[in-house]
Design a protein around this motif. Sequence first.
Motif, PDB file in Angstrom:
ATOM      1  N   UNK A 110       0.953  -1.118   0.022  1.00 26.48           N
ATOM      2  CA  UNK A 110       0.005  -0.147  -0.063  1.00 26.48           C
ATOM      3  C   UNK A 110       0.945   1.203  -0.061  1.00 26.48           C
ATOM      4  N   UNK A 111       1.979   1.379   0.965  1.00 27.36           N
ATOM      5  CA  UNK A 111       2.724   2.612   1.036  1.00 27.36           C
ATOM      6  C   UNK A 111       3.570   2.612  -0.448  1.00 27.36           C
ATOM      7  N   UNK A 112       4.082   1.723  -0.682  1.00 30.21           N
ATOM      8  CA  UNK A 112       4.810   1.811  -1.970  1.00 30.21           C
ATOM      9  C   UNK A 112       3.909   2.375  -3.112  1.00 30.21           C
ATOM     10  N   UNK A 113       2.834   1.558  -3.287  1.00 31.98           N
ATOM     11  CA  UNK A 113       1.962   2.207  -4.462  1.00 31.98           C
ATOM     12  C   UNK A 113       1.614   3.582  -4.207  1.00 31.98           C
ATOM     13  N   UNK A 114       1.129   4.044  -3.061  1.00 32.40           N
ATOM     14  CA  UNK A 114       0.706   5.244  -2.857  1.00 32.40           C
ATOM     15  C   UNK A 114       1.862   6.291  -2.773  1.00 32.40           C
ATOM     16  N   UNK A 115       2.952   6.017  -2.436  1.00 28.79           N
ATOM     17  CA  UNK A 115       4.376   6.860  -2.780  1.00 28.79           C
ATOM     18  C   UNK A 115       4.627   7.131  -4.140  1.00 28.79           C
ATOM     19  N   UNK A 116       4.551   5.737  -4.924  1.00 29.42           N
ATOM     20  CA  UNK A 116       4.793   5.705  -6.499  1.00 29.42           C
ATOM     21  C   UNK A 116       3.665   6.712  -7.169  1.00 29.42           C
ATOM     22  N   UNK A 117       2.625   6.772  -6.777  1.00 29.75           N
ATOM     23  CA  UNK A 117       1.360   7.395  -7.400  1.00 29.75           C
ATOM     24  C   UNK A 117       1.752   8.882  -6.883  1.00 29.75           C
ATOM     25  N   UNK A 184     -10.917  -7.253  -2.599  1.00 26.56           N
ATOM     26  CA  UNK A 184     -10.417  -6.525  -1.572  1.00 26.56           C
ATOM     27  C   UNK A 184      -9.095  -5.895  -2.000  1.00 26.56           C
ATOM     28  N   UNK A 185      -8.378  -6.471  -2.999  1.00 31.33           N
ATOM     29  CA  UNK A 185      -7.285  -5.783  -3.691  1.00 31.33           C
ATOM     30  C   UNK A 185      -7.745  -4.466  -4.523  1.00 31.33           C
ATOM     31  N   UNK A 186      -8.898  -4.454  -4.961  1.00 35.61           N
ATOM     32  CA  UNK A 186      -9.286  -3.345  -5.344  1.00 35.61           C
ATOM     33  C   UNK A 186      -9.522  -2.174  -4.438  1.00 35.61           C
ATOM     34  N   UNK A 187     -10.282  -2.411  -3.280  1.00 28.51           N
ATOM     35  CA  UNK A 187     -10.500  -1.709  -2.404  1.00 28.51           C
ATOM     36  C   UNK A 187      -9.221  -0.799  -1.756  1.00 28.51           C
ATOM     37  N   UNK A 188      -8.373  -1.652  -1.436  1.00 28.51           N
ATOM     38  CA  UNK A 188      -7.013  -1.361  -1.168  1.00 28.51           C
ATOM     39  C   UNK A 188      -6.333  -0.548  -2.120  1.00 28.51           C
ATOM     40  N   UNK A 189      -6.120  -0.848  -3.281  1.00 30.84           N
ATOM     41  CA  UNK A 189      -5.718  -0.061  -4.370  1.00 30.84           C
ATOM     42  C   UNK A 189      -6.345   1.385  -4.632  1.00 30.84           C
ATOM     43  N   UNK A 190      -7.703   1.346  -4.490  1.00 25.55           N
ATOM     44  CA  UNK A 190      -8.268   2.669  -4.828  1.00 25.55           C
ATOM     45  C   UNK A 190      -7.984   3.555  -3.500  1.00 25.55           C
ATOM     46  N   UNK A 191      -7.780   3.108  -2.256  1.00 25.74           N
ATOM     47  CA  UNK A 191      -7.428   3.816  -1.261  1.00 25.74           C
ATOM     48  C   UNK A 191      -5.920   4.429  -1.509  1.00 25.74           C
ATOM     49  N   UNK A 192      -5.171   3.592  -1.519  1.00 29.38           N
ATOM     50  CA  UNK A 192      -3.883   3.818  -1.989  1.00 29.38           C
ATOM     51  C   UNK A 192      -3.475   4.966  -2.905  1.00 29.38           C
ATOM     52  N   UNK A 194      -5.737   7.229  -3.808  1.00 26.56           N
ATOM     53  CA  UNK A 194      -6.450   8.336  -3.201  1.00 26.56           C
ATOM     54  C   UNK A 194      -5.343   9.103  -2.334  1.00 26.56           C
ATOM     55  N   UNK A 195      -4.742   8.392  -1.581  1.00 24.24           N
ATOM     56  CA  UNK A 195      -3.882   8.991  -0.617  1.00 24.24           C
ATOM     57  C   UNK A 195      -2.654   9.375  -1.486  1.00 24.24           C
ATOM     58  N   UNK A 196      -2.050   8.651  -2.429  1.00 25.13           N
ATOM     59  CA  UNK A 196      -1.076   9.091  -3.410  1.00 25.13           C
ATOM     60  C   UNK A 196      -1.253  10.291  -4.125  1.00 25.13           C
ATOM     61  N   UNK A 197      -2.542  10.422  -4.767  1.00 19.91           N
ATOM     62  CA  UNK A 197      -3.043  11.581  -5.519  1.00 19.91           C
ATOM     63  C   UNK A 197      -3.027  12.884  -4.611  1.00 19.91           C
ATOM     64  N   UNK A 198      -3.670  12.885  -3.579  1.00 25.33           N
ATOM     65  CA  UNK A 198      -3.713  13.857  -2.670  1.00 25.33           C
ATOM     66  C   UNK A 198      -2.316  14.493  -2.248  1.00 25.33           C
ATOM     67  N   UNK A 199      -1.480  13.187  -1.831  1.00 26.32           N
ATOM     68  CA  UNK A 199      -0.170  13.842  -1.606  1.00 26.32           C
ATOM     69  C   UNK A 199       0.726  14.313  -2.816  1.00 26.32           C
ATOM     70  N   UNK A 200       0.385  13.739  -3.746  1.00 22.49           N
ATOM     71  CA  UNK A 200       1.337  14.191  -5.090  1.00 22.49           C
ATOM     72  C   UNK A 200       0.784  15.667  -5.530  1.00 22.49           C
ATOM     73  N   UNK A 201      -0.320  15.790  -5.194  1.00 24.76           N
ATOM     74  CA  UNK A 201      -1.022  17.276  -5.474  1.00 24.76           C
ATOM     75  C   UNK A 201      -0.501  18.382  -4.617  1.00 24.76           C
ATOM     76  N   UNK A 202      -0.274  17.900  -3.492  1.00 25.01           N
ATOM     77  CA  UNK A 202       0.201  18.969  -2.325  1.00 25.01           C
ATOM     78  C   UNK A 202       1.694  19.267  -2.470  1.00 25.01           C
ATOM     79  N   UNK A 203       2.374  17.926  -2.954  1.00 26.71           N
ATOM     80  CA  UNK A 203       3.883  18.015  -3.152  1.00 26.71           C
ATOM     81  C   UNK A 203       3.967  19.162  -4.431  1.00 26.71           C
ATOM     82  N   UNK A 204       3.066  18.864  -5.460  1.00 29.11           N
ATOM     83  CA  UNK A 204       3.401  19.494  -6.933  1.00 29.11           C
ATOM     84  C   UNK A 204       3.203  21.235  -6.272  1.00 29.11           C
TER      85      UNK A 204
END
Length: 346
Positions: A110-117, A184-192, A194-204
């Motif tokens: 999850x954390x690797x996916x959200x960080x990459x996103x 379950x994998x889909x639910x986890x991926x969508x949440x990862x 969501x976290x990644x996109x929010x963090x990416x926009x704030x970083x940008x």
Amino acid sequence: MDLDAYTFVHKPAWDRLQLLATRRKRLSGAEADELVRLYRLASQQLAGLQARSADPDLIAGLSVVLTRARGRVLGARVDTAAEIGRFFTVRFPAALYRSWPWWVSVAAVFLLTSTAMGWWVAVSESARRHLGIDADNTALTRPGGEFENYYSEHPHDAFAAKVWTNNAGVAAAALFTGVLILPALYVLFMNAMSVGVSGGLMAEAGRLDAFFGFILPHGMLELTAIFVAGGAGLKLGWTLIDPGRESRPQAMARQGRATAVIALGLVLVLLVSGFIEGFVTPSGLPTAVRIGIGALAEIAFLAYVFGHGRRVVLDQEAEAAGEAVEHMPSYSAQGHPEVVAVGATS
């Protein structure tokens, strides 16, 4: 096995079980515990006798005793406070510890996916276009914008209740769709994502400090609860695929009970994270203090699992190993099994 000797050794315990099962007056706490212990032991002994095609009369008599004891066990009054205490001191931490390889793996992916996103969204305009994100995100990322305002636009108590309900829904989806694995994998991926996109926009926007300042106080414990739910759900799904040495129904029943224990316990964990998100995250406390409160909650949870939970599991395994040795037949010089009388009396 000499059935006469076996019966002679264990009959005092069976008689004691019969006495406790048929006693009319209310049992004391110690007597109720003894009833349950003797019932479990006699059930194992009956199964062993049936496997050896022992005397039908002996099997029938012991079956009658067990039937009466089962009725007394099921009909006994339950000490609610003691059961709740046992749930949070034994059953819940043990279930968490036994499933930790699954939910720690979910956390890592999850954390690797959200960080990459997040990195992709932060550095690539084409990524934002591909994801359908507007070019102008100042309404979301500016100081006092939608990202920050989300945590303070509602009264604290109402917001805490709202996020508790929402997070419980996410955890339940990850937990109970785990038996099918892909949902379950889909639910986890969508949440990862969501976290990644929010963090990416704030970083940008150059506001990654604000992102972590608002997400970490509650997010550490909240995301851990979701990781646990996802890991437990996936473990249940994998048990359906590979039940191991047990039959599939037996393995699913066992893991299903463990999953239910985790589901109930996570309600309290998510309540704590919801309280932090409702009252600490949007507070006027310094960022370091708010993150420190979240870190303390996370450390307490991890200590509960890997400290207390580990001790509970080790104690249970030692007890099970002791019972196995206690009921293991010894062998005579001629190689014939003999009855071991350790712990046979009440």
